[in-house]
Each structure stands twice: as structure tokens, then as C-alpha cells.
Design an enzyme around this catalytic site. Structure first.
Site, PDB file in Angstrom:
ATOM      1  N   ARG A 194     155.471  35.692  71.429  1.00 31.05           N
ATOM      2  CA  ARG A 194     154.687  35.007  72.467  1.00 31.05           C
ATOM      3  C   ARG A 194     154.511  33.520  72.192  1.00 31.05           C
ATOM      4  O   ARG A 194     154.115  32.767  73.069  1.00 31.05           O
ATOM      5  CB  ARG A 194     153.346  35.694  72.677  1.00 31.05           C
ATOM      6  CG  ARG A 194     152.443  35.682  71.488  1.00 31.05           C
ATOM      7  CD  ARG A 194     151.167  36.430  71.757  1.00 31.05           C
ATOM      8  NE  ARG A 194     150.077  35.730  71.112  1.00 31.05           N
ATOM      9  CZ  ARG A 194     148.807  35.958  71.319  1.00 31.05           C
ATOM     10  NH1 ARG A 194     148.439  36.875  72.168  1.00 31.05           N
ATOM     11  NH2 ARG A 194     147.894  35.271  70.680  1.00 31.05           N
ATOM     12  N   GLY A 229     146.350  35.159  82.895  1.00 32.42           N
ATOM     13  CA  GLY A 229     146.660  36.494  83.377  1.00 32.42           C
ATOM     14  C   GLY A 229     145.590  37.030  84.313  1.00 32.42           C
ATOM     15  O   GLY A 229     144.812  36.260  84.914  1.00 32.42           O
ATOM     16  N   ASP A 230     145.535  38.341  84.382  1.00 29.19           N
ATOM     17  CA  ASP A 230     144.630  39.002  85.316  1.00 29.19           C
ATOM     18  C   ASP A 230     143.170  38.597  85.072  1.00 29.19           C
ATOM     19  O   ASP A 230     142.425  38.329  86.023  1.00 29.19           O
ATOM     20  CB  ASP A 230     144.794  40.521  85.147  1.00 29.19           C
ATOM     21  CG  ASP A 230     143.885  41.293  86.064  1.00 29.19           C
ATOM     22  OD1 ASP A 230     144.057  41.173  87.282  1.00 29.19           O
ATOM     23  OD2 ASP A 230     143.001  42.005  85.559  1.00 29.19           O
ATOM     24  N   GLY A 268     136.847  35.450  76.487  1.00 32.27           N
ATOM     25  CA  GLY A 268     135.383  35.482  76.574  1.00 32.27           C
ATOM     26  C   GLY A 268     134.905  34.875  77.877  1.00 32.27           C
ATOM     27  O   GLY A 268     135.452  33.879  78.348  1.00 32.27           O
ATOM     28  N   ASP A 294     153.587  40.067  79.807  1.00 34.43           N
ATOM     29  CA  ASP A 294     153.849  41.472  80.134  1.00 34.43           C
ATOM     30  C   ASP A 294     154.406  41.662  81.548  1.00 34.43           C
ATOM     31  O   ASP A 294     154.786  42.774  81.905  1.00 34.43           O
ATOM     32  CB  ASP A 294     152.562  42.304  80.041  1.00 34.43           C
ATOM     33  CG  ASP A 294     152.036  42.386  78.619  1.00 34.43           C
ATOM     34  OD1 ASP A 294     152.784  42.028  77.699  1.00 34.43           O
ATOM     35  OD2 ASP A 294     150.875  42.801  78.453  1.00 34.43           O
TER      36      ASP A 294
HETATM   37  P1  ATP Z   1     146.408  37.822  78.983  1.00 30.33           P
HETATM   38  O1  ATP Z   1     145.720  39.142  79.009  1.00 30.33           O
HETATM   39  O2  ATP Z   1     147.755  37.833  79.613  1.00 30.33           O
HETATM   40  O3  ATP Z   1     146.412  37.180  77.661  1.00 30.33           O
HETATM   41  P2  ATP Z   1     144.200  37.063  80.606  1.00 30.33           P
HETATM   42  O4  ATP Z   1     143.983  35.915  81.519  1.00 30.33           O
HETATM   43  O5  ATP Z   1     144.119  38.411  81.264  1.00 30.33           O
HETATM   44  O6  ATP Z   1     145.578  36.801  79.910  1.00 30.33           O
HETATM   45  P3  ATP Z   1     141.710  37.502  79.198  1.00 30.33           P
HETATM   46  O7  ATP Z   1     141.351  37.176  77.794  1.00 30.33           O
HETATM   47  O8  ATP Z   1     141.544  38.905  79.656  1.00 30.33           O
HETATM   48  O9  ATP Z   1     143.215  37.008  79.371  1.00 30.33           O
HETATM   49  O10 ATP Z   1     140.878  36.566  80.189  1.00 30.33           O
HETATM   50  C1  ATP Z   1     140.948  35.153  80.118  1.00 30.33           C
HETATM   51  C2  ATP Z   1     139.621  34.568  80.505  1.00 30.33           C
HETATM   52  O11 ATP Z   1     139.180  35.104  81.753  1.00 30.33           O
HETATM   53  C3  ATP Z   1     138.533  34.861  79.491  1.00 30.33           C
HETATM   54  O12 ATP Z   1     137.754  33.708  79.295  1.00 30.33           O
HETATM   55  C4  ATP Z   1     137.757  35.994  80.130  1.00 30.33           C
HETATM   56  O13 ATP Z   1     136.421  36.072  79.714  1.00 30.33           O
HETATM   57  C5  ATP Z   1     137.869  35.693  81.608  1.00 30.33           C
HETATM   58  N1  ATP Z   1     137.778  36.933  82.384  1.00 30.33           N
HETATM   59  C6  ATP Z   1     138.406  38.106  82.125  1.00 30.33           C
HETATM   60  N2  ATP Z   1     138.096  39.053  83.045  1.00 30.33           N
HETATM   61  C7  ATP Z   1     137.231  38.467  83.899  1.00 30.33           C
HETATM   62  C8  ATP Z   1     136.527  38.908  85.071  1.00 30.33           C
HETATM   63  N3  ATP Z   1     136.660  40.147  85.561  1.00 30.33           N
HETATM   64  N4  ATP Z   1     135.706  38.017  85.692  1.00 30.33           N
HETATM   65  C9  ATP Z   1     135.571  36.768  85.214  1.00 30.33           C
HETATM   66  N5  ATP Z   1     136.205  36.275  84.142  1.00 30.33           N
HETATM   67  C10 ATP Z   1     137.020  37.102  83.474  1.00 30.33           C
HETATM   68 MG    MG Z   2     144.924  40.286  80.573  1.00 34.85          MG
END
Ligand code: ATP
Ligand code: MG
Length: 428
Positions: A355, A169-170, A145, A200
Site C-alpha cells: 500500500r 475510503g468509505d 478516528g 481494496d
Molecule cells: P480505508 O478503510 O480505505 O483505509 P477509510 O476512509 O474507510 O479508508 P477510515 O479509517 O474508516 O478509513 O475512516 C477515515 C476517517 O473517516 C476517519 O477519521 C474516521 O473516523 C472517519 N469516519 C469513518 N466512518 C465514519 C462515519 N460513519 N461517519 C463519519 N466519519 C467517519
Molecule cells: Mg474503510
């Protein structure tokens, strides 16, 4: 086409403070001019490529005086083996090696950087982190979020944080990039350093992320059980769904490690169910020949086959995938029902089990390396970067180029060729 300018790392200012790390204890200092080549192959006689990432490592001069610094660590997104190792190694490098007096643990992901949504941060201590590397998960908690970057920068400033480490992650690193940009816009001297976490292995410009090898070890165990189940009955089919929303690295690597898989289905390679070249006909041929089969499917594979295609997203905006594992189980069962080949499908969905394990030895080593180098980078005043592994060297990658799209498995390369050779899935 990347240029050297794209790989330039942002800094908060001229580093002028002598590092408290002594050469004898920690090897040589790394100068800012040192590069790790992007491409290490070239033809004999041709000019070697010069494009390179900035090499990570301890700098002789720091931007921040460690004794007057405050650090914060946040873990976001899904669980991944090694999160606690990173927290522990960051704490020890910052606190014990450099003498940073206070390290804040941000609770529950980016939600903890907003006083309206998260619990208060905790002050990390040696007692708190001493044994956490034996545990899966993250002692800080995590969440998905979005949060407003300006609220998060307000939080960091009000808590006197100069060094922010974002483990995720990303999505997390996209958020970190926005925090770094907002801090820069306000002239706030906050170093933002990302540490790539994704089970991943799909982060761009990162050869291998921590957690990946631990996941492969666990996935291999599950495939082994699926194989035992499949072989124990006539026409047994072991079906294993593994992580891999957009990239099939876990499915491919655990297929190679196990050596017992007959069909590996990944997002990068579309497949059909019906028709002479479809999965069901191939499975039938395999069962006729060998009376058992093992199928590994990545969660993001074959999404086009699912009729109840979902447009829902999770709290972070990631599309919610349809369940390809359950779908395949039903399709395989239906296909063979009433035919002269009765099958017994055993379905395994070990995602959460995998995980949440703690890091294996190889990932523990990688976590230690990434955490230590992240601390070096932040104290030298480098910001808006990812600490990454490239050709087995640790490098700095600008967040601007490593986020926004994920790395996918290149099916023209060795890993996929090995999968095809091992499974024989093009033979059946
Ligand atoms: P994984 O997908 O490997 O579990 P992730 O870091 O990609 O890890 P997400 O849940 O997609 O997991 O994002 C983690 C946090 O980064 C969240 O709080 C999300 O709201 C925020 N976030 C995701 N995408 C963006 C973006 N484009 N800009 C700013 N914040 C973001
Ligand atoms: Mg991700």
C-alpha cells in the site's frame, strides 16, 4: 432499486459565472443534463435503460468565482498508491487551470480539521507538489478516528474554505457526507467533493478506485516469489496474505494476473479447513499431484475459523480482524506434521509494502482524471458527491448512496469464474 432521483446531485445554487477554461484547450463543456447510463447492456428489441449518473466534466458556468475561492484537501484512512498524485493534480487544476489563489493542505486526516487535535494546515505551492507523484504515501499525512462535523465546518468557515476535497475510503466519504449536510444545514456555501481511495476497490458505484491496479502489480510480484519458493523444495507451500477486509478484489485480480495460484480465499466465499471438501484435504491432493502449491488469502477471508474472534475495533470503528494468514500457516503445518507428506510453508504478508508504493502508470492516469473532474464539480457548485469511474466514464455519485456499505465481489461474474478456472481449486 435505484431511481433517477437517488442519483440527483446537490448544488449550492445557480451557476452564473463564465468558466475561465476555454473550449479549445480542454475540449467541450459538459451540460448538467448529460448522463452516463447505469446499465449499458440490453436485449435487442427491448427499450434501452434510461437510468444514469450525471456525467462529470468542465461546466460552461461556475457557481464560484475561482479568483475569490479557497480550497482545502484532506487525505484520510489507510495509505494507497496515488494519494500524492491526487493532491498534485488537484492543486494544478485548481490553481493553474482555474486560478484559485490558495489551496490549503489539511494535515493528518480529519484530525487536521479540528484545531484541538490536528496540526495547522499548510498552504500548498507548486514547489511543494511538483515531484510528489513519484512518492508513495501522502505528503499531508493521514489518520483514523472520528471528528465532530460541526467542529470541522467551523474550521472550514474560519479558514474561508469554499471547496473541500476529501480523499479516502468509505469511512472518509461517510464523514464527508456529514460535513456536507452540516454545511447545508447552516446555509454555508461549501462544496464537498469526495475522491474514492481504497486499495481494496470496494467503494459502491465506482468501477475501479485508484491504487487498485498498482496494488495488483505489487501483489503479483510477491505471488511470483512465493511460487519460486514453493517450487524450489518438495511439497513447498507459498502462502500470501493480501489486503481485502470485506471484498476479495485484490486477491482475485492478482491471482488472475499471476496465473500461479492454486487456492484463492476471499471473504465472499466461505471455506472450511477440515473434511473431504476442506482446504487441507484439497491441499494434500494438490501436493500429491504436483509437489507444490500457492495459496492467496484475503485478510478478511475465513474469519469464522478463528477461535480468538476479536470484537476490538480501530480508531475509526472498523472491526479489527484476526490474522487469517498466521492461522492458516499454523493449520497447514500442523496438518501435515507427522504425516508421510512433510511440507515447507513460506508465509508472505506484504500488506504495508504494497500500500505504500507509488502509483503505477494506469493509476497515475486515473488519479489525474479524478482530480481534474473533482475540481470541475466543486467550482460548478456541486456538493455532497463522489467523483467516480463508471463504464470508463467519470461521473458524479451522491455520497448518500455510495457510503454505508461496501462493494463486494460478485462471484457469479467473470472475475471469479476466471479465478476458479486458473486455480482449479474446485478440481482438487
Ligand atoms: P480505508 O478503510 O480505505 O483505509 P477509510 O476512509 O474507510 O479508508 P477510515 O479509517 O474508516 O478509513 O475512516 C477515515 C476517517 O473517516 C476517519 O477519521 C474516521 O473516523 C472517519 N469516519 C469513518 N466512518 C465514519 C462515519 N460513519 N461517519 C463519519 N466519519 C467517519
Ligand atoms: Mg474503510
Amino acid at each position: 432499486m435505484l431511481t433517477q432521483e437517488d442519483l440527483r446531485i446537490a448544488t449550492l445554487g445557480e451557476p452564473t459565472i463564465p468558466s475561465p477554461i476555454h473550449r479549445g484547450a480542454s475540449g467541450k463543456y459538459v451540460p448538467d443534463t448529460m448522463r452516463v447510463l447505469y446499465d449499458i447492456e440490453c436485449h435487442e428489441g427491448s427499450a434501452p435503460p434510461t437510468l444514469g449518473f450525471e456525467k462529470a466534466g468542465p461546466r460552461e458556468k461556475l457557481f464560484f468565482d475561482p479568483a475569490r475561492c479557497r480550497a482545502a484537501i484532506v487525505t484520510c484512512g489507510g495509505l494507497c498508491p496515488g494519494l500524492n498524485n491526487i493532491i498534485r493534480n488537484l492543486f494544478y487544476t485548481l490553481h493553474s487551470t482555474y486560478g484559485v489563489p490558495q489551496v490549503l493542505g489539511i494535515r493528518n486526516g480529519f484530525a487536521g480539521l479540528n484545531p484541538a487535535t490536528g496540526p495547522s494546515p499548510v498552504w500548498l505551492t507548486s514547489d511543494m507538489v511538483e515531484h510528489i507523484h513519484h512518492m508513495g504515501g501522502t505528503i499531508l499525512g493521514t489518520s483514523r478516528g472520528p471528528q465532530d462535523p460541526s467542529v470541522m465546518v467551523d474550521f472550514l468557515r474560519s479558514h474561508g474554505v469554499n471547496l473541500l476535497f476529501t480523499i479516502g475510503g468509505d469511512g472518509t466519504q461517510s464523514g464527508a457526507h456529514k460535513i456536507a449536510q452540516e454545511a447545508q444545514r447552516r446555509g454555508a456555501k461549501i462544496a464537498v467533493v469526495g475522491i474514492p481511495k481504497t486499495i481494496d476497490n470496494d467503494i459502491k458505484y465506482c468501477y475501479r478506485t485508484f491504487g487498485f491496479l498498482s496494488a495488483i502489480s505489487e501483489a503479483e510480484r510477491v505471488i511470483d516469489r512465493a511460487h519460486v519458493e514453493a517450487k524450489s523444495v518438495v511439497n513447498g507451500v507459498g502462502l500470501v496474505k493480501l489486503m481485502g477486509r470485506e471484498a476479495g478484489f485484490i486477491a482475485a485480480a492478482s491471482t488472475i494476473a499471476s496465473g500461479e495460484v492454486n487456492f484463492t480465499l476471499i471473504p465472499e466465499v466461505p471455506f472450511e479447513l477440515q473434511g473431504p471438501g476442506g482446504l487441507l484435504a484439497k491441499l494434500e491432493a494438490r501436493l500429491r499431484a504436483r509437489q507444490h502449491a500457492v495459496i492467496v488469502v484475503a485478510e478478511g477471508a475465513g474469519q469464522h475459523l478463528l477461535t480468538q474472534h476479536s470484537i476490538r475495533t480501530d480508531a475509526s470503528g472498523n472491526p479489527k480482524l484476526g490474522d487469517i494468514g498466521v492461522f492458516l500457516k499454523e493449520q497447514v503445518t500442523d496438518h501435515f506434521r507427522g504425516r508421510e507428506i512433510p511440507v515447507s510453508v513460506k508465509y508472505f504478508d506484504p500488506s504495508y509494502y504494497i500500500r505504500s508504493v507509488h502509483a503505477g502508470a494506469a493509476d497515475s492516469l486515473l488519479c489525474e482524471q479524478l482530480a481534474r473532474y473533482a475540481a470541475h464539480a466543486a467550482l460548478a457548485g456541486k456538493t455532497d458527491l463522489l467523483v467516480s469511474l463508471w463504464h470508463e466514464h467519470t461521473v458524479h455519485v451522491p455520497l448518500a448512496i455510495s457510503t454505508g456499505e461496501v462493494k463486494r465481489l460478485d462471484t457469479s461474474r467473470d472475475m471469479w469464474n476466471a479465478v476458479l478456472a486458473i486455480t482449479g481449486q474446485e478440481r482438487w
